[in-house]
Design a protein around this motif. Structure first.
Motif, PDB file in Angstrom:
ATOM      1  N   SER A  16     -21.371 -10.265 -17.426  1.00 36.78           N
ATOM      2  CA  SER A  16     -22.761 -10.679 -17.202  1.00 36.78           C
ATOM      3  C   SER A  16     -23.767  -9.610 -17.606  1.00 36.78           C
ATOM      4  O   SER A  16     -24.965  -9.822 -17.494  1.00 36.78           O
ATOM      5  CB  SER A  16     -22.966 -11.083 -15.742  1.00 36.78           C
ATOM      6  N   GLY A  17     -23.288  -8.469 -18.076  1.00 34.07           N
ATOM      7  CA  GLY A  17     -24.181  -7.450 -18.606  1.00 34.07           C
ATOM      8  C   GLY A  17     -24.647  -6.394 -17.627  1.00 34.07           C
ATOM      9  O   GLY A  17     -25.575  -5.639 -17.919  1.00 34.07           O
ATOM     10  N   VAL A  18     -24.021  -6.294 -16.471  1.00 35.53           N
ATOM     11  CA  VAL A  18     -24.391  -5.271 -15.493  1.00 35.53           C
ATOM     12  C   VAL A  18     -24.034  -3.900 -16.076  1.00 35.53           C
ATOM     13  O   VAL A  18     -22.918  -3.684 -16.529  1.00 35.53           O
ATOM     14  CB  VAL A  18     -23.661  -5.516 -14.149  1.00 35.53           C
ATOM     15  N   LYS A  19     -25.007  -3.001 -16.069  1.00 37.74           N
ATOM     16  CA  LYS A  19     -24.773  -1.661 -16.636  1.00 37.74           C
ATOM     17  C   LYS A  19     -23.953  -0.790 -15.696  1.00 37.74           C
ATOM     18  O   LYS A  19     -23.028  -0.122 -16.101  1.00 37.74           O
ATOM     19  CB  LYS A  19     -26.117  -0.967 -16.937  1.00 37.74           C
ATOM     20  N   LYS A  20     -24.325  -0.796 -14.410  1.00 34.42           N
ATOM     21  CA  LYS A  20     -23.628   0.003 -13.413  1.00 34.42           C
ATOM     22  C   LYS A  20     -22.971  -0.950 -12.423  1.00 34.42           C
ATOM     23  O   LYS A  20     -23.630  -1.831 -11.888  1.00 34.42           O
ATOM     24  CB  LYS A  20     -24.612   0.929 -12.691  1.00 34.42           C
ATOM     25  N   LEU A  21     -21.683  -0.774 -12.196  1.00 33.33           N
ATOM     26  CA  LEU A  21     -20.927  -1.639 -11.304  1.00 33.33           C
ATOM     27  C   LEU A  21     -21.584  -1.700  -9.923  1.00 33.33           C
ATOM     28  O   LEU A  21     -21.906  -0.669  -9.330  1.00 33.33           O
ATOM     29  CB  LEU A  21     -19.502  -1.102 -11.172  1.00 33.33           C
ATOM     30  N   GLN A  22     -21.815  -2.913  -9.422  1.00 32.65           N
ATOM     31  CA  GLN A  22     -22.411  -3.108  -8.108  1.00 32.65           C
ATOM     32  C   GLN A  22     -21.279  -3.074  -7.074  1.00 32.65           C
ATOM     33  O   GLN A  22     -20.599  -4.071  -6.831  1.00 32.65           O
ATOM     34  CB  GLN A  22     -23.152  -4.435  -8.056  1.00 32.65           C
ATOM     35  N   LEU A  23     -21.106  -1.906  -6.482  1.00 38.08           N
ATOM     36  CA  LEU A  23     -19.977  -1.666  -5.589  1.00 38.08           C
ATOM     37  C   LEU A  23     -20.021  -2.532  -4.323  1.00 38.08           C
ATOM     38  O   LEU A  23     -18.988  -3.044  -3.889  1.00 38.08           O
ATOM     39  CB  LEU A  23     -19.909  -0.173  -5.222  1.00 38.08           C
ATOM     40  N   THR A  24     -21.193  -2.730  -3.745  1.00 37.62           N
ATOM     41  CA  THR A  24     -21.295  -3.550  -2.530  1.00 37.62           C
ATOM     42  C   THR A  24     -20.824  -4.966  -2.818  1.00 37.62           C
ATOM     43  O   THR A  24     -20.047  -5.544  -2.051  1.00 37.62           O
ATOM     44  CB  THR A  24     -22.744  -3.563  -1.993  1.00 37.62           C
TER      45      THR A  24
END
Length: 185
Positions: free
Chosen positions: A43-51
């Motif tokens: 989906s193009g997220v640059k930084k992994l959303q850890l939560t």
């Protein structure tokens, strides 16, 4: 297969035998985390959303693995472990008419309310809009998986197999559930 991989697999099989529910829950949680990491990258997220990743791992651990564990045990009790084609078809049909709609609905609600933290009204409208197409897509995909699972996979490995395939399905669900958030970001 390397000696390290063989030893890891041997230990995994022992855990699956000794602690089946716990092992299936952990496996489902890990696979849910992997599928979310992949979905985030797609989906193009640059930084992994850890939560987000941890919340989806929790869903796999607390719901996906245990639900599958008890569902497959129940199916074997209801159908007395039979594996003929007629019985397998009945298992697949029962699963598709009961747990499939429930699981997709629950995932979409959990994702919207818990993972994204959206309001009840937004989530309700999103589910009302997207659930029919998600479920119709599920009915094109999951019966084949169910057939393979009930016909060819031993009971002890059904949840593991299902969790692996579900991790691929979750990428689709994840992207579908997140479509509004992507458009607004």
């Amino acid at each position: 297969m390397s000696d390290v991989a063989k030893e890891a697999w041997r230990k995994y099989l022992i855990q699956l035998q000794v602690h089946p529910l716990r092992t299936k829950a952990i496996t489902a949680g890990i696979l849910a985390g992997c599928s979310d990491a992949i979905a985030q990258k797609i989906s193009g997220v640059k930084k992994l959303q850890l939560t987000r990743l941890l919340l989806l791992m929790f869903y796999g651990f607390a719901y996906g693995g245990p639900f599958g564990h008890f569902l497959h045990k129940l199916m074997d009790i209801i159908f007395k472990g039979k594996k003929d084609k007629k019985t397998v078809a009945k298992k697949v049909l029962l699963e598709q008419l009961t747990s499939s709609p429930w699981n997709n609905f629950l995932f979409m609600m959990y994702y919207g309310l818990v993972v994204e933290g959206r309001s009840w009204s937004l989530v309700k409208n999103k589910v009302r809009k997207d659930y029919p197409s998600v479920q119709l897509t599920a009915w094109r995909f999951w019966p084949i998986v169910g057939w393979v699972n009930y016909q060819y996979i031993p009971l002890q490995f059904r949840v593991v197999f299902h969790s692996f395939v579900a991790s691929c399905w979750a990428i689709f669900l994840n992207l579908k559930a997140r479509s509004v958030a992507i458009k607004k970001d």
